[in-house]
Design an enzyme around this catalytic site. Structure first.
Site, PDB file in Angstrom:
ATOM      1  N   SER A 151      26.854 -49.491 -98.616  1.00 21.91           N
ATOM      2  CA  SER A 151      26.915 -50.917 -98.983  1.00 21.91           C
ATOM      3  C   SER A 151      26.130 -51.113-100.268  1.00 21.91           C
ATOM      4  O   SER A 151      25.230 -50.319-100.572  1.00 21.91           O
ATOM      5  CB  SER A 151      26.276 -51.746 -97.865  1.00 21.91           C
ATOM      6  OG  SER A 151      25.947 -53.043 -98.327  1.00 21.91           O
ATOM      7  N   TYR A 164      19.823 -54.090 -91.466  1.00 21.17           N
ATOM      8  CA  TYR A 164      21.061 -53.612 -92.124  1.00 21.17           C
ATOM      9  C   TYR A 164      20.735 -52.901 -93.439  1.00 21.17           C
ATOM     10  O   TYR A 164      21.197 -51.782 -93.693  1.00 21.17           O
ATOM     11  CB  TYR A 164      21.986 -54.807 -92.367  1.00 21.17           C
ATOM     12  CG  TYR A 164      23.335 -54.446 -92.950  1.00 21.17           C
ATOM     13  CD1 TYR A 164      24.376 -54.011 -92.131  1.00 21.17           C
ATOM     14  CD2 TYR A 164      23.578 -54.546 -94.317  1.00 21.17           C
ATOM     15  CE1 TYR A 164      25.630 -53.698 -92.666  1.00 21.17           C
ATOM     16  CE2 TYR A 164      24.820 -54.233 -94.865  1.00 21.17           C
ATOM     17  CZ  TYR A 164      25.839 -53.812 -94.024  1.00 21.17           C
ATOM     18  OH  TYR A 164      27.077 -53.501 -94.563  1.00 21.17           O
TER      19      TYR A 164
HETATM   20  P1  NDP Z   1      34.465 -54.743 -89.285  1.00 23.65           P
HETATM   21  O1  NDP Z   1      33.585 -55.531 -88.391  1.00 23.65           O
HETATM   22  O2  NDP Z   1      35.794 -55.286 -89.679  1.00 23.65           O
HETATM   23  O3  NDP Z   1      34.687 -53.276 -88.700  1.00 23.65           O
HETATM   24  C1  NDP Z   1      33.661 -52.538 -88.112  1.00 23.65           C
HETATM   25  C2  NDP Z   1      34.263 -51.354 -87.418  1.00 23.65           C
HETATM   26  O4  NDP Z   1      33.192 -50.552 -86.876  1.00 23.65           O
HETATM   27  C3  NDP Z   1      35.166 -51.729 -86.250  1.00 23.65           C
HETATM   28  O5  NDP Z   1      36.287 -50.871 -86.250  1.00 23.65           O
HETATM   29  C4  NDP Z   1      34.297 -51.464 -85.027  1.00 23.65           C
HETATM   30  O6  NDP Z   1      35.030 -51.063 -83.876  1.00 23.65           O
HETATM   31  C5  NDP Z   1      33.501 -50.273 -85.523  1.00 23.65           C
HETATM   32  N1  NDP Z   1      32.278 -50.058 -84.732  1.00 23.65           N
HETATM   33  C6  NDP Z   1      31.253 -50.907 -84.531  1.00 23.65           C
HETATM   34  N2  NDP Z   1      30.318 -50.339 -83.741  1.00 23.65           N
HETATM   35  C7  NDP Z   1      30.769 -49.091 -83.456  1.00 23.65           C
HETATM   36  C8  NDP Z   1      30.287 -48.009 -82.683  1.00 23.65           C
HETATM   37  N3  NDP Z   1      29.095 -48.070 -82.067  1.00 23.65           N
HETATM   38  N4  NDP Z   1      31.043 -46.882 -82.601  1.00 23.65           N
HETATM   39  C9  NDP Z   1      32.235 -46.781 -83.235  1.00 23.65           C
HETATM   40  N5  NDP Z   1      32.746 -47.778 -83.976  1.00 23.65           N
HETATM   41  C10 NDP Z   1      32.025 -48.911 -84.084  1.00 23.65           C
HETATM   42  O7  NDP Z   1      33.565 -54.484 -90.581  1.00 23.65           O
HETATM   43  P2  NDP Z   1      33.863 -53.837 -92.014  1.00 23.65           P
HETATM   44  O8  NDP Z   1      35.190 -53.231 -92.052  1.00 23.65           O
HETATM   45  O9  NDP Z   1      33.494 -54.843 -93.012  1.00 23.65           O
HETATM   46  O10 NDP Z   1      32.734 -52.710 -92.035  1.00 23.65           O
HETATM   47  C11 NDP Z   1      33.010 -51.334 -92.149  1.00 23.65           C
HETATM   48  C12 NDP Z   1      31.871 -50.664 -92.887  1.00 23.65           C
HETATM   49  O11 NDP Z   1      31.784 -51.192 -94.211  1.00 23.65           O
HETATM   50  C13 NDP Z   1      30.496 -50.885 -92.258  1.00 23.65           C
HETATM   51  O12 NDP Z   1      29.738 -49.700 -92.331  1.00 23.65           O
HETATM   52  C14 NDP Z   1      29.884 -51.961 -93.146  1.00 23.65           C
HETATM   53  O13 NDP Z   1      28.498 -51.912 -93.151  1.00 23.65           O
HETATM   54  C15 NDP Z   1      30.465 -51.570 -94.491  1.00 23.65           C
HETATM   55  N6  NDP Z   1      30.439 -52.628 -95.492  1.00 23.65           N
HETATM   56  C16 NDP Z   1      31.198 -53.752 -95.363  1.00 23.65           C
HETATM   57  C17 NDP Z   1      31.158 -54.724 -96.345  1.00 23.65           C
HETATM   58  C18 NDP Z   1      31.975 -55.958 -96.280  1.00 23.65           C
HETATM   59  O14 NDP Z   1      31.782 -56.838 -97.139  1.00 23.65           O
HETATM   60  N7  NDP Z   1      32.906 -56.102 -95.372  1.00 23.65           N
HETATM   61  C19 NDP Z   1      30.299 -54.590 -97.524  1.00 23.65           C
HETATM   62  C20 NDP Z   1      29.536 -53.369 -97.543  1.00 23.65           C
HETATM   63  C21 NDP Z   1      29.623 -52.438 -96.563  1.00 23.65           C
HETATM   64  P3  NDP Z   1      35.596 -52.095 -82.744  1.00 23.65           P
HETATM   65  O15 NDP Z   1      36.080 -53.305 -83.499  1.00 23.65           O
HETATM   66  O16 NDP Z   1      36.682 -51.295 -82.101  1.00 23.65           O
HETATM   67  O17 NDP Z   1      34.473 -52.421 -81.815  1.00 23.65           O
END
Ligand code: NDP
Length: 266
Positions: A151, A164
């Site tokens: 991030s 975070y």
């Molecule tokens: P979402 O909330 O859309 O997706 C998060 C994903 O992580 C989901 O598929 C969820 O699975 C999965 N997840 C959560 N906890 C677990 C776990 N314990 N084990 C396995 N899977 C898990 O968020 P984003 O797509 O935005 O985030 C994805 C990545 O990008 C993260 O690392 C986030 O920090 C990073 N990021 C996002 C930004 C943004 O602006 N969106 C900016 C910077 C970084 P399920 O839904 O099936 O529970």
């Protein structure tokens, strides 16, 4: 860039948002994509359907990335099905926001164990598989590639989100130290650090007109990103075309890390 037909790719957290976008992008490249999810089975199935429609293959696999045995199970299942792993997209991540003085140990632990320990566990299992690969590629090309989804908050401090930002700061040095350790083994390790990408994690911000305007002020490029913005970079960073890149972070952030407050003379 040639396609990535027959590459085997694990994408953690591929049931929504950025992980889903990346998984589908690899599907379009003809890859075998392992769609990991935690709670959202329907989302994971949607991702897989899109991968198959696009000409790829794969399966969905439920696993909590913070649980060692579940991560081992995810990698074993992948090996059983496709033999050799080529790419890990270490994406799963969560936010649990709180003012620091009120942050519970559970809020701290949950974020660190998913975002940092989870990425450690998955990277470790990927490295083991890369080291024992049975199909040897041309010796000029990497044996395997790991892409951490970090991030902009591995660089930009974030009040109210100390857990975070700490997890992502940790990911930065995890990525770099690991890249150094495994480069002689011809394994590549890099990160993508997204800025504001419209997904479930920040829906509360981009779906509100006022908050959206405030957010845009932090983005010199003047638009909120989409999962595809990150996915295109991930596909390239996993490809042989970027073979000489390791230990690097690519900021996919519309300039968020450029100190936007200085756009107008400071
Ligand atoms: P979402 O909330 O859309 O997706 C998060 C994903 O992580 C989901 O598929 C969820 O699975 C999965 N997840 C959560 N906890 C677990 C776990 N314990 N084990 C396995 N899977 C898990 O968020 P984003 O797509 O935005 O985030 C994805 C990545 O990008 C993260 O690392 C986030 O920090 C990073 N990021 C996002 C930004 C943004 O602006 N969106 C900016 C910077 C970084 P399920 O839904 O099936 O529970």
């Amino acid at each position: 860039m040639s396609d990535q037909t027959k590459k085997t790719v694990i994408v953690t957290g591929a049931s929504s948002g950025i992980g889903q976008g990346i998984a589908i992008a690899f599907g379009k490249q003809g890859a075998n994509v392992v769609v990991n999810y935690y709670g959202d089975e329907k989302g994971a199935q949607f991702t897989l359907d899109e991968i198959i429609k696009a000409g790829g293959q794969g399966f969905i696999h439920q696993a909590d990335v913070s649980k060692e045995q579940e991560v081992i199970g995810l990698f074993e299942k992948t090996k059983e099905k496709y033999q050799d792993l080529d790419v890990l997209i270490n994406n799963a991540g969560i936010q649990k926001d709180s003012a620091f003085a009120h942050m519970s140990l559970d809020e701290w632990n949950k974020v660190i164990s998913t975002n940092l320990t989870g990425q450690f566990l998955c990277a470790r299992e990927a490295i083991k598989q890369f080291e024992h690969k049975t199909t040897v590629q041309a010796h000029e090309v990497a044996k395997g590639s790991i892409i951490f989804i970090s991030s902009v908050h591995d660089l930009i401090p974030w009040a109210g989100h100390v857990n975070y930002a700490s997890s992502k700061g940790g990911v930065l040095m995890l990525m770099k130290s690991l890249a150094l350790e495994v480069a002689p083994k011809k394994i590549r390790v890099n990160a993508i650090s997204p800025g504001a990408i419209a997904t479930d994690i920040n829906e509360e911000v981009w779906s509100d007109e006022e908050k959206r305007k405030e957010l845009i002020k932090l983005i010199p490029y003047q638009r909120i990103g989409e999962p595809e913005d990150v996915a295109k970079v991930a596909v390239w960073l996993a490809h042989e075309d970027s073979d000489y890149i390791t230990g690097t972070t690519i900021y996919v952030d519309g300039g968020m890390t450029l100190y936007p407050g200085f756009v107008d003379n400071g």
